[in-house]
Each structure stands twice: as C-alpha cells, then as structure tokens.
Design a protein around this motif. Sequence first.
Motif, short mmCIF file in Angstrom:
data_model
loop_
_atom_site.label_atom_id
_atom_site.label_comp_id
_atom_site.label_asym_id
_atom_site.label_seq_id
_atom_site.Cartn_x
_atom_site.Cartn_y
_atom_site.Cartn_z
N PHE A 16 23.56 -33.64 8.57
CA PHE A 16 23.87 -32.58 9.66
C PHE A 16 22.41 -32.33 10.20
O PHE A 16 21.31 -32.78 9.94
CB PHE A 16 24.29 -31.28 8.86
N GLU A 17 22.43 -31.52 11.43
CA GLU A 17 21.23 -31.39 12.39
C GLU A 17 20.65 -30.22 11.75
O GLU A 17 21.33 -28.87 12.13
CB GLU A 17 21.75 -31.58 13.87
N ASN A 18 19.74 -30.14 11.43
CA ASN A 18 18.91 -28.88 10.98
C ASN A 18 17.92 -28.39 11.94
O ASN A 18 17.24 -29.22 12.65
CB ASN A 18 18.33 -28.97 9.45
N THR A 19 17.70 -27.14 11.98
CA THR A 19 16.78 -26.77 13.07
C THR A 19 15.88 -25.76 12.40
O THR A 19 16.19 -25.30 11.09
CB THR A 19 17.40 -25.74 14.25
N SER A 20 14.52 -25.96 12.61
CA SER A 20 13.52 -25.30 12.01
C SER A 20 12.50 -25.01 13.03
O SER A 20 12.35 -25.42 14.31
CB SER A 20 12.71 -26.23 10.84
N GLU A 21 11.33 -23.96 12.87
CA GLU A 21 10.45 -23.63 13.70
C GLU A 21 8.98 -23.46 12.98
O GLU A 21 9.28 -23.03 11.78
CB GLU A 21 10.78 -22.46 14.58
N VAL A 22 7.81 -23.60 13.46
CA VAL A 22 6.90 -23.37 12.69
C VAL A 22 5.85 -22.67 13.83
O VAL A 22 5.66 -23.06 15.03
CB VAL A 22 6.17 -24.89 12.45
N LYS A 23 4.97 -21.87 13.45
CA LYS A 23 4.09 -20.83 14.09
C LYS A 23 2.83 -21.45 13.71
O LYS A 23 2.39 -21.78 12.73
CB LYS A 23 4.48 -19.52 13.81
N PHE A 24 1.80 -21.55 14.69
CA PHE A 24 0.31 -21.95 14.42
C PHE A 24 -0.51 -21.30 15.52
O PHE A 24 -0.35 -20.90 16.27
CB PHE A 24 0.19 -23.55 14.33
N GLU A 25 -1.92 -21.25 14.86
CA GLU A 25 -3.05 -20.65 15.85
C GLU A 25 -4.16 -21.74 15.77
O GLU A 25 -4.36 -22.53 15.17
CB GLU A 25 -3.61 -19.49 15.05
N ALA A 26 -4.59 -21.63 17.07
CA ALA A 26 -5.47 -22.70 17.28
C ALA A 26 -6.56 -21.99 18.32
O ALA A 26 -6.32 -21.14 18.95
CB ALA A 26 -4.96 -24.05 18.02
N TYR A 42 12.19 -27.22 16.67
CA TYR A 42 12.47 -28.59 16.53
C TYR A 42 13.76 -28.81 15.59
O TYR A 42 14.05 -27.67 14.93
CB TYR A 42 11.40 -29.48 16.07
N SER A 43 14.43 -29.78 15.81
CA SER A 43 15.74 -30.20 15.06
C SER A 43 15.72 -31.38 14.61
O SER A 43 14.78 -32.44 15.18
CB SER A 43 17.03 -29.84 16.03
N TYR A 44 16.35 -31.74 13.40
CA TYR A 44 16.11 -33.12 13.00
C TYR A 44 17.48 -33.33 12.08
O TYR A 44 18.01 -32.46 11.71
CB TYR A 44 14.84 -33.21 12.07
N GLU A 45 17.66 -34.74 11.73
CA GLU A 45 18.66 -35.27 10.85
C GLU A 45 18.47 -34.98 9.47
O GLU A 45 17.18 -35.49 9.01
CB GLU A 45 18.93 -36.79 11.15
N GLU A 46 19.16 -34.05 8.73
CA GLU A 46 18.87 -33.85 7.44
C GLU A 46 20.14 -34.21 6.67
O GLU A 46 21.27 -34.14 7.26
CB GLU A 46 18.56 -32.33 7.50
N MET A 94 8.68 -29.22 7.57
CA MET A 94 9.58 -29.57 7.43
C MET A 94 9.96 -29.02 6.18
O MET A 94 9.39 -29.42 5.13
CB MET A 94 9.89 -31.24 7.40
N PRO A 95 11.23 -28.43 5.93
CA PRO A 95 11.71 -27.99 4.63
C PRO A 95 12.10 -29.23 3.70
O PRO A 95 12.39 -30.31 4.04
CB PRO A 95 13.09 -27.29 4.97
N MET A 96 11.65 -28.98 2.41
CA MET A 96 11.80 -29.90 1.41
C MET A 96 13.21 -30.26 1.18
O MET A 96 13.92 -31.32 0.91
CB MET A 96 11.29 -29.57 0.04
N LYS A 97 13.99 -28.95 1.02
CA LYS A 97 15.49 -29.00 0.87
C LYS A 97 16.26 -28.20 2.10
O LYS A 97 15.63 -27.21 2.31
CB LYS A 97 15.73 -28.33 -0.41
#
Length: 167
Positions: free
Chosen positions: A73-83, A60-64, A121-124
């Motif tokens: 700026f637009e920051n991108t990040s990703e997260v992995k999960f299991e279910a 995902y990306s978001y305004e940071e 989402m990263p804190m910083k």
Amino acid sequence: MLINLSKYLSSDDMLFIFEGKFIIDDEEFLEKTHLNKAILFNGEFFKVEDSILLTGIVKYSYEETCARCLTEFENTSEVKFEAVVGKNLEKDDESDEIKLAIVDGCVNLDETIKQMIYLSMPMKAICSKDCKGICPNCGVNLNIEKCKCENNITDPRFDKLKNLLKD
Ligand SMILES: [Zn+2]
Ligand SMILES: [Zn+2]
C-alpha cells in the motif's frame, strides 16, 4: 532542489516561507526507498544575526508492505528538520547541526532532504489501523476473507481464559 534566496537576502524581511513540490531525481535512492519521487517541501527561513535558521517539513509517500497482512500500500509520512543556512559557515565536527551553504544566492537541499527521508521512514507500518492481518494458522488475509481457525478469536476475555487454562 535549489531554493533561490537572493531576493530574501537583500531584503529587510526577517521571514521567508517557501512551499513547493520537489522531484527527487535519484534512481538509486528511489529504488532503495520505494519512494514516490514527488515530495512536498515546506520551509521557513528566519534571519538570525549573520546566518539563517531553516525549519523544514518534508511530506513524502512510498510503497510499503503492511506488517500485518503483507499487502502493498502507499504509506505517507513526514519529517521535520532544522538547519543553519549561511554564506560562511564554520565547520564544527562536534555538533550534529545541519549546515547548508549559500552558493550564488541559492541553497541546495537535495542531500539533506534525502537523508531526512531515509532516517524517518517507519520501520513498520500497517495498511489501516483496523487491519485484521493474516491468520497465523492458515495464512488467509483476514481483511479479504474469513477462515474457521480458532486462533482468530481475538476477544481479550478468551485470552484470559486461555491463560487460566494453561496454569
Ligand atoms: Zn494490512
Ligand atoms: Zn485460519
């Protein structure tokens, strides 16, 4: 975010890979997170005994706001999960495993994905690893202009010298 598993469930396939773009349709969530509503989801479903294990990756990306220079700026990040995905999942409040029910052959990932994004989402964040930040003295954005303040001497050798002078 419904994924139809009917075909997979009735097949002999052990593995089902799903990849797609999702739109998060939740104004409140989008406002709170400054998220770009289009996200990428990549999921691997794997049959184990009487349930299915899902490994998902959400990009995902978001305004940071840059923590150093305060520019947006637009920051991108990703997260992995299991279910664990299944039709008759036992409730177990002790475990923090994510459990998703199959309803009419489909699994709904809305809440899980939103939660994963929220938690990851990263804190910083900084706009670039070379971001020079703002001058603590005059407030100038040092990525855009230079200032004449002494504080901008960031050569570590000078820091050592400064510390020596302090003692
Ligand atoms: Zn910056
Ligand atoms: Zn300055």
